[in-house]
Design an enzyme around this catalytic site. Sequence first.
Site, PDB file in Angstrom:
ATOM      1  N   ASP A   1       0.857  -1.191   0.000  1.00  0.00           N
ATOM      2  CA  ASP A   1       0.000   0.000   0.000  1.00  0.00           C
ATOM      3  C   ASP A   1       0.895   1.243   0.000  1.00  0.00           C
ATOM      4  O   ASP A   1       1.734   1.413   0.892  1.00  0.00           O
ATOM      5  CB  ASP A   1      -0.900  -0.013   1.235  1.00  0.00           C
TER       6      ASP A   1
ATOM      7  N   ASP B   1       0.736  -4.262   6.868  1.00  0.00           N
ATOM      8  CA  ASP B   1      -0.096  -4.924   7.884  1.00  0.00           C
ATOM      9  C   ASP B   1       0.276  -6.403   7.833  1.00  0.00           C
ATOM     10  O   ASP B   1      -0.390  -7.215   7.193  1.00  0.00           O
ATOM     11  CB  ASP B   1      -1.579  -4.731   7.578  1.00  0.00           C
TER      12      ASP B   1
ATOM     13  N   SER C   1      -0.573 -45.770 -25.170  1.00  0.00           N
ATOM     14  CA  SER C   1      -1.506 -45.161 -26.110  1.00  0.00           C
ATOM     15  C   SER C   1      -2.099 -46.217 -27.047  1.00  0.00           C
ATOM     16  O   SER C   1      -2.578 -47.242 -26.593  1.00  0.00           O
ATOM     17  CB  SER C   1      -0.794 -44.040 -26.875  1.00  0.00           C
TER      18      SER C   1
ATOM     19  N   ASP D   1      -1.514 -39.389 -21.187  1.00  0.00           N
ATOM     20  CA  ASP D   1      -0.839 -40.179 -22.204  1.00  0.00           C
ATOM     21  C   ASP D   1       0.625 -39.736 -22.311  1.00  0.00           C
ATOM     22  O   ASP D   1       0.924 -38.542 -22.304  1.00  0.00           O
ATOM     23  CB  ASP D   1      -1.571 -39.936 -23.534  1.00  0.00           C
TER      24      ASP D   1
END
Length: 821
Positions: free
Chosen positions: A40, A46, A360, A644
């Site tokens: 900020d 903070d 595959s 695959d």
Amino acid sequence: MRLPGRGCGIFAEVTEQIKTSPNCLLSVTVVRARNITSCDLLTGSDCYVSLWLPTASNKKVKTKTIQNNDDPVWNETFYFRIQNEVKNILELTVYDADSFTKEDKLFTVLFDVAKVKPGEVVREIFCLKSEKQESLEVEFKMEKIPGPPEQIITNGVLVSREVCCLEVQVDKEENKKYLKENKNVVLTVDASYEGTQKTTMDSDTFHFHCIKSWEPILKAKLQSVSDKEGSEGSSDDSLTVPLKLLAVGEKVKVHLLVGQNAKLELQLQVNDCPEHLDVRLGYNLCAEEQEFLKKRKKVVASALKKLLQLKRDLHEHEIPVIAVMAPGGSVRAMSALYGHLLGLQKLNLLDCATYLTGTSGSTWTMTNLYKNTSWSQKTLEGPISLAKKQVMKCKTNAISVEHLNNYCEQMIERAEEGHMPSFTELWSLVQEVFLRDEPDASKLSDQRKAVDQGQNPLPLYAILNVKVDQMSTFKFREWVEFSPYEVGFQKYGAFIRSENFDSEFFMGRLVKKLPESRICFLEGIWTNLFARNLLDGLYWSSSPDEFWDRWAKDMKEMAREDNASDGSLIATTSPSSTAGKLSEIFNDVLTTRPLLNKTHNFLRGLEFNKHYLQKREFIKWKDTMLDSSPHKLTPQEKHLCLIDVGYFANTSCTPILKPERNVDIIISLDYSMGNFFQQLELTSRYCKTLGIPFPTIKLSEEDKKNPKECYVFSEAEDPSAPIVLHFPLVNNTFKDYKEPGVKRSPSERKDGDVNLTNDRSPYYFTKLRYSAEDFDKLVKLGSYTICNNKDLILQTIQWAMTRRRLSMRGCFPTCPEVESA
């Protein structure tokens, strides 16, 4: 016994070990931070600090927030109960809190708890290399905890810890009463595998599996069914029970306040989970595969004696281990593999092979063959004829309304069993209709019958596990292998029984057994690269209007898939309507189409040994930085993300590179159209990077432009490397010869014309349907290529046998020059 010169001394037989080790208490005091840069521009930072130690808790803790201060001081202390035998990496993250926007992560540091010894206090100042020199100051203290030590099981890489199981029984009648009032009992054990569970009409008994040393706590409350998850519910009353207060094995009744003067009875019982693990931790071969090898060696020895016309029986140490390695490539791979296997059968070489690996499209051939328990002993003409019928048939019926409703029913049934629905699962069902006339009831474990006497080569299937958030780069990838006996990771030395794949595990224990999936669902996982082309294939196999009408009446527009293989998630246009049961089941699947399969992670909960990075067995990629961050590795994931291997390297070679398999010869088949050596070169580089014995692939420019039918690659400087016989998918002499040495007549010349060179080829990747003529040509080409190189194959086998004999005498000969054909 490991053969000298073939991996001896590189990997030991690593199996699980049981040992005891005390727990310790780690205290972490977050002291202060300095020079924090605020996000900020108008005010100071903070700041708060988040702490996460996943080996001690599955929840993060944090400090209070110091407002408007770039030099915050906390002096807050947190306590973690840790096991020193595991790799404990504490993650500390500094945040800049913001009430209106997402909180800003300023920086993260990691701390290896092993730096703190019992009785010591260590103060660390973590500094960032920046202009402002931000820093975080933390104090660590380690103390021994009195009490019995914890029993752990480890293979040197992964660790399984002691687990207990809490059983909770809710009074049935009271449960029904509150459910009728639209309320259910919510039970939570944050430190458990299950997390939170709720009562239903069908469930009033629950189990929670927890790491004992985490000191888990049961929380129970009555909540309105309409309350959102995470809300406190309609009742302020809740029950909290630390499990350490319950005696093991004893049933205890407790009461949950559910209103003024009203109580709901719960019965609790804590039991220790058995020491025996359902995940096998070890890098050696499983007992079933070792038994298979004994039987297969007899078959191979007998076949080689006949083939090579030997005068005596082979001694065990002389028998070479031969593996046939088939890659992917859609219908082309399936068809060509039939041809290559037919050629090996004609030469009586099938009985000489110990392993057959695939990925595959080649897995379609394998799963069809292994339904027959003696397939390699019979002629392959029958299976080839059946495959031809499937390749030739029209595919558009796969998306008929009748089939779509059937897919819907099966996916609902599987979801009710506990399987995870996915796009891959849907396409598994579509794919099955492409490849078969009837559903195949067989399962992967059924293939054990095809190898129980050593009568066929052992099938091995390869796939990759990746991370969803790294799909675009594949910077994280791990090989997974499937066999009829086991599914597992060689990297981690962790395997489960194949029938338990996709069941739920925690800390190496099976916590929920699901029915074993039919083989089609595994085929869908192994071939999900092909899934991204199925829509294209269906589109081109019919008119667009017919396709959309058949897909579903209320689904009008869907984007065609891009054929790039960047691994990113592919999104399609949402259906224009979601009316009807059919579109309900497909709505989530079709609006976002992930190109991977999610399945329950059987490594879940397992932790890492403190020395895991020093273990040679832990094979890691040099570009996978996550390997040094155990909390980011696969055991921390809820699911496996399986894809695959074609997304990375179109090869099924990895399972046969396992040193315990001791493979001498790899018959490397290649189904690429162009770049005939790319995958083999990639495999070679991969092996060199990881220190896996494999020959260097050296090619001339002429070989790259005009490849031969077969190449022999060996590594003269490393006798432990397998010899590779590589068969590119090329049409060299087949165009002129219908059989080895038998020339084609002018009228037969067209039978030798096989187009393997461009996107107009009938064998292009997206082609789902072949003509009878094209199928026959591809099968005959594969068979011919093997038969035409008979002498080269036999010469290589004889050399491998000689190498084995000499290595037993302590000699490590170099491979003679073998001319490629």
